[in-house]
Each structure stands twice: as C-alpha cells, then as structure tokens.
Design an enzyme around this catalytic site. Structure first.
Site, PDB file in Angstrom:
ATOM      1  NE  ARG A 146      -2.569   0.973   3.720  1.00 51.06           N
ATOM      2  CZ  ARG A 146      -3.191   1.123   4.618  1.00 51.06           C
ATOM      3  NH1 ARG A 146      -4.438   1.187   4.505  1.00 51.06           N
ATOM      4  NH2 ARG A 146      -2.693   1.768   5.885  1.00 51.06           N
TER       5      ARG A 146
ATOM      6  CB  THR B 181      -1.662   7.126  -3.113  1.00 49.27           C
ATOM      7  OG1 THR B 181      -1.219   5.959  -3.124  1.00 49.27           O
ATOM      8  CG2 THR B 181      -0.783   8.123  -3.841  1.00 49.27           C
TER       9      THR B 181
END
Ligand code: PRP
Ligand code: URA
Length: 209
Positions: free
Chosen positions: A104, A108
């Site tokens: 991840r 963002t």
C-alpha cells in the site's frame, strides 16, 4: 451481494485479544496468527464438497466421505497474508498456494502490485484470499480483481480484522465474494490504520519497522 461473517467463537476471540495487544512480541504474534487462521479455516470450509468412498476398516467395509473436486487454493497477499498460510495448511495439507504481492503506497494508500504466481486451473478451484487486515479495502479488492482477470470464479476473502470502509469497498467491487472476519472494528484513522486494530500486521509478523 456478498455476505460478511464475523466468527464469534470464543477461542478465536480470546486469541485475537492477544494479537491486538501491543505487548505481544513477534514470536507469540506469529503463533497466534497461525492459530487463528486455522480456527477460521475450520469454519470457512464447512461447505466443501464431499464424495462417498469405500474404506476397509479392521472390522469390515464402510462407506465414508472424503473431500471431492479440485484442491482448494490459498492466496496470501504478501507480506502479511503469509502469516496465515501454515495454520491452514496444517488442516488442509493438500491445498495449493498462490501468491499476490501488493503493498500500500503510504502517500496515496493505493495498492501497488509487484508479484503474482498462482496454481494452475484456478478457474476450477475454490480460492481463499488471505490477509490479516482489510483497511481501505484497496489491497484485497485489487488482489481479487487480479485473480478474476486470470480466470478465478470462486473466491472467498478471509481477514482477521476489518474496517467498515474496507468491507464496503469489497462488497461493492466484488459482490460475488463472501468475507470472513474475526472482528469488524470501528473505523480507519487518518493514516489508514484500523482503529483499534493491531497496528502494522506485516511489521509485527516479521519484526520490521
Ligand atoms: C497491509 C495489510 C494489507 C493492507 C491493507 O499491507 O497486510 O495488505 O495493508 O490495507 P488496505 O485495505 O488499505 O489496502 P501493507 O501494504 O502494509 O504491506 P506489507 O504486508 O507488505 O507490509
Ligand atoms: N495495514 C495494516 O497492517 N494495519 C492496518 O491497520 C491497516 C493496514
């Protein structure tokens, strides 16, 4: 619409408490994740198909049952999903294991795919996607999309802890996928961590930071 199951079995809930505890060290954390994954798998596999066979007991012949069809596929999302594999393989040692590598992006919070390797014939197998954490839902949803692009048709998602936001995303984007949890937590914080959660699952499993 996909269903959401939260396992309230006392053993799962008891072990989850120590998984959440910040004072639980890497070794014990790993052992507990392994045990909870096994207990959850026991519940999830309730509907696996069976077929009748003949077996010779020391006394006589008997009709009895064995698992039927293609072997189950486990698909951990790297890294943290790896911590759930062995506990399930103890129960289902013949399961095939595929891997989807995603991280991840910290800015963002969007998933970035870096690796995919899957068992053959995934279109004929029941697949269980494994990840301890379902936070924004981006990683799990992307992993499921990646499996579907390669032909998968029968997918379940097993996570230990989820945020409501993640559950909603997966339900919206993959209404055919049932979700199995040990806990549905309150919310995400501003950094995308599950509250109360357990912190960073990958770091706690592998002792990184
Ligand atoms: C964690 C976790 C999930 C993901 C959940 O992985 O294991 O894969 O975050 O977050 P999301 O639902 O918002 O996508 P991370 O990206 O930290 O990678 P790692 O397992 O390699 O540490
Ligand atoms: N990933 C984690 O490991 N923990 C969270 O709380 C959210 C995403």
């Amino acid at each position: 619409m996909g269903k959401v199951y939260v396992f309230d079995h006392p053993l799962i809930q008891h072990k989850l408490t120590y998984i959440r505890d910040k004072n639980t060290g890497t070794k014990e954390f790993r052992e507990l994740v392994d045990e909870v994954a096994g207990l959850m798998a026991f519940e999830i596999t309730r509907d696996l198909p069976l077929e009748e066979v003949e077996v010779e007991t020391p006394v006589t012949h008997a009709k009895s049952k064995v698992l039927a069809g293609k072997k189950l596929g486990l698909v951990p999302i790297l890294r943290a999903g790896l911590g759930m594999v062995d506990g399930i393989l103890k129960l289902i040692p013949a399961a095939k294991v595929g891997h989807v590598g995603l991280y991840r992006d910290p800015e963002t919070l969007k998933p970035v795919e870096y690796y995919v390797k899957l068992p053959s014939d995934i279109e004929e197998r029941e697949l269980i996607v494994l990840d301890p954490m379902l936070a924004t839902g981006g990683s799990a949803s992307e992993a499921i999309t990646s499996l579907k692009k390669r032909g998968a048709k029968n997918i379940k998602l097993m996570c230990m802890i989820a945020a409501p936001e993640g559950v909603e995303i997966v339900k919206e984007e993959h209404p055919d996928v049932d979700i199995y949890l040990a806990a549905l937590d309150e919310k995400l914080n501003e950094k995308g961590y599950i509250v109360p959660g357990l912190g960073d699952a990958g770091d706690r499993l592998f002792g990184t930071k």
